[in-house]
Enzyme design. Structure first.
Site, PDB file in Angstrom:
ATOM      1  N   SER A 164       0.822  -1.218   0.000  1.00  0.00           N
ATOM      2  CA  SER A 164       0.000   0.000   0.000  1.00  0.00           C
ATOM      3  C   SER A 164       0.857   1.269   0.000  1.00  0.00           C
ATOM      4  O   SER A 164       1.939   1.301   0.576  1.00  0.00           O
ATOM      5  CB  SER A 164      -0.894   0.028   1.242  1.00  0.00           C
ATOM      6  N   SER A 175      -6.783   0.734  -2.269  1.00  0.00           N
ATOM      7  CA  SER A 175      -7.586  -0.231  -3.031  1.00  0.00           C
ATOM      8  C   SER A 175      -7.103  -0.299  -4.477  1.00  0.00           C
ATOM      9  O   SER A 175      -7.112  -1.361  -5.096  1.00  0.00           O
ATOM     10  CB  SER A 175      -9.059   0.196  -3.017  1.00  0.00           C
ATOM     11  N   TRP A 218       1.074   2.099   5.786  1.00  0.00           N
ATOM     12  CA  TRP A 218       0.275   1.079   6.476  1.00  0.00           C
ATOM     13  C   TRP A 218       0.981  -0.259   6.605  1.00  0.00           C
ATOM     14  O   TRP A 218       0.305  -1.288   6.687  1.00  0.00           O
ATOM     15  CB  TRP A 218      -1.051   0.814   5.738  1.00  0.00           C
ATOM     16  N   ARG A 276      -6.134 -14.168   1.965  1.00  0.00           N
ATOM     17  CA  ARG A 276      -7.476 -13.743   2.406  1.00  0.00           C
ATOM     18  C   ARG A 276      -8.172 -14.728   3.338  1.00  0.00           C
ATOM     19  O   ARG A 276      -8.720 -14.305   4.362  1.00  0.00           O
ATOM     20  CB  ARG A 276      -8.346 -13.411   1.190  1.00  0.00           C
ATOM     21  N   GLN A 290     -36.054 -13.472  24.723  1.00  0.00           N
ATOM     22  CA  GLN A 290     -35.748 -13.843  23.331  1.00  0.00           C
ATOM     23  C   GLN A 290     -34.914 -12.766  22.648  1.00  0.00           C
ATOM     24  O   GLN A 290     -34.060 -13.065  21.808  1.00  0.00           O
ATOM     25  CB  GLN A 290     -37.045 -14.045  22.541  1.00  0.00           C
ATOM     26  N   ILE A 350     -24.966  -6.547  24.472  1.00  0.00           N
ATOM     27  CA  ILE A 350     -25.441  -7.521  25.468  1.00  0.00           C
ATOM     28  C   ILE A 350     -24.810  -7.245  26.841  1.00  0.00           C
ATOM     29  O   ILE A 350     -25.429  -7.479  27.873  1.00  0.00           O
ATOM     30  CB  ILE A 350     -25.179  -8.967  24.967  1.00  0.00           C
ATOM     31  N   GLU A 392      -6.305  -5.853   3.821  1.00  0.00           N
ATOM     32  CA  GLU A 392      -6.298  -7.014   2.891  1.00  0.00           C
ATOM     33  C   GLU A 392      -7.450  -6.908   1.896  1.00  0.00           C
ATOM     34  O   GLU A 392      -8.013  -7.918   1.487  1.00  0.00           O
ATOM     35  CB  GLU A 392      -6.412  -8.318   3.671  1.00  0.00           C
ATOM     36  N   SER A 402     -14.154  -4.378   2.384  1.00  0.00           N
ATOM     37  CA  SER A 402     -15.331  -5.201   2.045  1.00  0.00           C
ATOM     38  C   SER A 402     -15.860  -4.832   0.654  1.00  0.00           C
ATOM     39  O   SER A 402     -16.318  -5.704  -0.090  1.00  0.00           O
ATOM     40  CB  SER A 402     -16.438  -4.988   3.081  1.00  0.00           C
TER      41      SER A 402
HETATM   42  C1  LIG Z   1      -3.797  -1.495  10.543  1.00  0.00           C
HETATM   43  C2  LIG Z   1      -3.489  -1.647   9.086  1.00  0.00           C
HETATM   44  C3  LIG Z   1      -2.538  -2.580   8.689  1.00  0.00           C
HETATM   45  C4  LIG Z   1      -2.232  -2.732   7.334  1.00  0.00           C
HETATM   46  N1  LIG Z   1      -1.229  -3.590   6.955  1.00  0.00           N
HETATM   47  C5  LIG Z   1      -0.801  -3.572   5.666  1.00  0.00           C
HETATM   48  C6  LIG Z   1       0.386  -4.281   5.293  1.00  0.00           C
HETATM   49  O1  LIG Z   1       1.008  -4.971   6.104  1.00  0.00           O
HETATM   50  N2  LIG Z   1       0.818  -4.165   4.012  1.00  0.00           N
HETATM   51  C7  LIG Z   1       0.170  -3.410   3.091  1.00  0.00           C
HETATM   52  O2  LIG Z   1       0.622  -3.346   1.948  1.00  0.00           O
HETATM   53  N3  LIG Z   1      -0.962  -2.745   3.397  1.00  0.00           N
HETATM   54  C8  LIG Z   1      -1.450  -2.789   4.671  1.00  0.00           C
HETATM   55  N4  LIG Z   1      -2.579  -2.079   5.024  1.00  0.00           N
HETATM   56  C9  LIG Z   1      -3.256  -1.267   4.008  1.00  0.00           C
HETATM   57  C10 LIG Z   1      -4.675  -1.750   3.684  1.00  0.00           C
HETATM   58  O3  LIG Z   1      -4.624  -2.917   2.925  1.00  0.00           O
HETATM   59  C11 LIG Z   1      -5.404  -0.573   2.988  1.00  0.00           C
HETATM   60  O4  LIG Z   1      -5.704   0.367   4.007  1.00  0.00           O
HETATM   61  C12 LIG Z   1      -6.637  -1.006   2.267  1.00  0.00           C
HETATM   62  O5  LIG Z   1      -6.303  -1.761   1.146  1.00  0.00           O
HETATM   63  C13 LIG Z   1      -7.515   0.169   1.843  1.00  0.00           C
HETATM   64  O6  LIG Z   1      -6.776   1.151   1.196  1.00  0.00           O
HETATM   65  P1  LIG Z   1      -6.950   2.683   1.639  1.00  0.00           P
HETATM   66  O7  LIG Z   1      -6.774   2.739   3.101  1.00  0.00           O
HETATM   67  O8  LIG Z   1      -6.046   3.517   0.809  1.00  0.00           O
HETATM   68  O9  LIG Z   1      -8.472   3.055   1.326  1.00  0.00           O
HETATM   69  P2  LIG Z   1      -9.060   3.565  -0.071  1.00  0.00           P
HETATM   70  O10 LIG Z   1      -8.626   2.665  -1.171  1.00  0.00           O
HETATM   71  O11 LIG Z   1      -8.794   5.015  -0.218  1.00  0.00           O
HETATM   72  O12 LIG Z   1     -10.620   3.351   0.148  1.00  0.00           O
HETATM   73  C14 LIG Z   1     -11.432   4.290   0.865  1.00  0.00           C
HETATM   74  C15 LIG Z   1     -12.893   3.809   0.783  1.00  0.00           C
HETATM   75  O13 LIG Z   1     -13.325   3.821  -0.596  1.00  0.00           O
HETATM   76  C16 LIG Z   1     -13.826   2.553  -0.952  1.00  0.00           C
HETATM   77  N5  LIG Z   1     -13.513   2.242  -2.348  1.00  0.00           N
HETATM   78  C17 LIG Z   1     -12.326   2.452  -3.002  1.00  0.00           C
HETATM   79  N6  LIG Z   1     -12.428   2.056  -4.274  1.00  0.00           N
HETATM   80  C18 LIG Z   1     -13.687   1.561  -4.447  1.00  0.00           C
HETATM   81  C19 LIG Z   1     -14.404   0.973  -5.528  1.00  0.00           C
HETATM   82  N7  LIG Z   1     -13.827   0.804  -6.717  1.00  0.00           N
HETATM   83  N8  LIG Z   1     -15.688   0.603  -5.336  1.00  0.00           N
HETATM   84  C20 LIG Z   1     -16.294   0.767  -4.126  1.00  0.00           C
HETATM   85  N9  LIG Z   1     -15.649   1.308  -3.055  1.00  0.00           N
HETATM   86  C21 LIG Z   1     -14.384   1.698  -3.211  1.00  0.00           C
HETATM   87  C22 LIG Z   1     -13.098   1.572  -0.010  1.00  0.00           C
HETATM   88  O14 LIG Z   1     -13.793   0.351   0.107  1.00  0.00           O
HETATM   89  C23 LIG Z   1     -13.067   2.381   1.282  1.00  0.00           C
HETATM   90  O15 LIG Z   1     -14.295   2.241   1.949  1.00  0.00           O
HETATM   91  C24 LIG Z   1      -2.917  -1.953   6.370  1.00  0.00           C
HETATM   92  C25 LIG Z   1      -3.892  -1.025   6.788  1.00  0.00           C
HETATM   93  C26 LIG Z   1      -4.167  -0.849   8.113  1.00  0.00           C
HETATM   94  C27 LIG Z   1      -5.165   0.211   8.523  1.00  0.00           C
END
Ligand SMILES: Cc1cc2nc3c(=O)[nH]c(=O)nc-3n(C[C@H](O)[C@H](O)[C@H](O)COP(=O)(O)OP(=O)(O)OC[C@H]3O[C@@H](n4cnc5c(N)ncnc54)[C@H](O)[C@@H]3O)c2cc1C
Length: 410
Positions: free
Chosen positions: A130, A136, A162, A269, A305, A364, A390, A393
């Site tokens: 990242s 993403s 990250w 994953r 319930q 709860i 990783e 969602s």
């Molecule tokens: C605690 C932690 C540990 C991590 N460890 C590692 C690691 O060891 N190595 C590593 O390489 N990375 C690591 N990561 C990075 C992690 O994989 C990324 O944070 C993640 O992939 C999301 O990228 P972003 O934070 O830039 O969010 P963004 O890509 O900017 O996304 C922001 C929002 O937009 C949404 N979004 C983006 N594109 C789309 C689309 N096309 N359609 C619908 N929704 C979309 C996303 O779902 C999200 O809700 C880590 C992150 C954290 C927070």
């Protein structure tokens, strides 16, 4: 390769019980302290190494378990113990998987042992894909790797973010752009050996959850690594790039599925899903106990319930998540392709389950659930990362939608 069965064999039950013992006796009592300290929990990782739980041998044994269930069973127990401490122990695994999936046998034999070290000299590793502008969207990656043919060295420049264990790791695996014109297919993975000049830690992040796990930026400035640090080797890279160029020319480009970071994420994953199952199960167990003993209106709250049905739903979701994780893990070990993105399905469902179940557990427990006197507050903070890292969602849904429809859904 065995047929899929959700019945664990004797060996797996023994591993599960052994890891559970460590999780209950060592991790649970230490969890709150390391969450507050927000530091890498070296004493816990060293204790795991001392008993052989944090070791290449144990990791390889589980990774190559022919049923595929060794890794998810181990991870579920570790993360049942605590997610922050669990990730401190399991974080090296992501870097190790990238070497297993992209490296040659020689590279696996050279680098994976150096990622773990031994009980007297514990080492850790980081996987750095990242970037600030490429989360993403892996194709937006900017970190460059240029080949210096005269010295048979690769030179890496860029900023990673990250990274779990980033900057404090002994071995870093860095994904970088080698052919910018090919987008995500023009990436390759490199091992950066211990103490290589030019690699430094940037900002260390203060996080909402999994606070015992170290997460930081990694800055690469003119980092020179020997040619043999390119995972898979130059010949294989040149062939892969030639094929990608040919596809791009003939208009048969099939997306990013074959790139280096994606190969690592696909393989990891289900393992990440197993971690989420462990957190969910831990919170569910606390909530079940509490609901049985907390008395309001003259009877245990589980007699309502409204509470009992929540617990029924929580347990059902957890078991469903585990089955998806085990199916994907078995498929991966049996060499069956994820034609319907089964790995993504398992991570999506398990991550969402952990987030929902830990929130229900807090509810709860009422006021107690909201305090640090009880662990579900921490578990809820920890679970939140499982719908983000990783692949978020949303990205898992994108991968599944593309796989099942065969269409380039955006
Ligand atoms: C605690 C932690 C540990 C991590 N460890 C590692 C690691 O060891 N190595 C590593 O390489 N990375 C690591 N990561 C990075 C992690 O994989 C990324 O944070 C993640 O992939 C999301 O990228 P972003 O934070 O830039 O969010 P963004 O890509 O900017 O996304 C922001 C929002 O937009 C949404 N979004 C983006 N594109 C789309 C689309 N096309 N359609 C619908 N929704 C979309 C996303 O779902 C999200 O809700 C880590 C992150 C954290 C927070």
């Amino acid at each position: 390769m065995g047929d899929f069965t959700p019945e664990l064999g004797e060996d797996q039950r023994a591993v599960r019980d052994w890891v559970h013992g460590f999780a209950a006796d060592v991790m649970r009592p230490a969890a709150a302290e390391w969450d507050e300290r927000e530091e890498f929990p070296w004493p816990v990782v060293r204790e795991a190494a001392r008993i052989g739980l944090y070791s290449l041998d144990f990791y390889a044994q589980q990774f190559f378990d022919p049923t595929g269930l060794g890794v998810p069973v181990t991870l579920e127990e570790l993360f049942w113990g605590d997610a922050g401490l669990g990730l401190a122990i399991a974080g090296t695994g992501l870097a190790a998987i990238s070497v297993f999936t992209n490296g040659t046998d020689e590279q696996i034999g050279t680098w994976v042992p150096q990622m773990y070290g031994d009980a007297d000299d514990v080492k850790i590793a980081a996987f750095c894909s990242s970037e600030p502008d490429a989360g993403s969207d892996v194709s937006a990656m900017r970190t460059r790797a240029r080949y210096d043919g005269a010295r048979d060295e690769w030179v890496l420049d860029g900023v990673k973010t990250w990274a779990t264990n980033g900057g404090i790791a002994d071995v870093h695996v860095v994904v970088a752009v080698v052919a910018p014109e090919l987008g995500a297919r023009g990436h390759a993975s490199f091992v950066v050996p211990p103490r290589t000049p030019g690699l430094s830690q940037g900002q260390k992040f203060k996080k909402h959850g999994i606070r015992a796990s170290h997460t930081a930026e990694v800055v690469l400035q003119g980092v020179r690594v020997p040619g043999h640090c390119l995972l898979g080797g130059k010949e294989r890279l040149d062939e892969r790039l030639a094929r990608a160029r040919e596809r791009a020319r003939s208009g048969t480009e099939r997306g990013a599925a074959g790139n280096a970071a994606m190969a690592t994420f696909e393989a990891s994953r289900p393992a990440v899903g197993a971690q989420a199952v462990g957190i969910a199960r831990a919170a569910y167990e606390v909530a079940l106990d509490y609901a049985r003993t907390r008395v309001q209106f003259g009877r245990p709250i589980i007699d309502n319930q409204g509470v009992a049905f929540q617990l029924a739903d929580m347990r059902t979701r957890i078991d469903a998540a585990r089955l998806l994780v085990w199916r994907a893990s078995w498929m991966a070990s049996a060499g069956k392709p994820f034609t319907s993105a089964e790995g993504s399905m398992s991570k999506l469902f398990a991550g969402e389950t952990a987030k929902a179940v830990t929130a229900q557990a807090m509810q709860i427990l009422g006021g107690n659930g909201y305090t640090r006197e009880y662990p579900v507050e921490r578990m809820h903070r920890d679970a939140a990362i499982y719908t983000i890292f990783e692949g978020t969602s949303e990205i898992q849904r994108l991968v599944i939608a593309r796989a099942v429809s065969g269409l380039p859904i955006r």
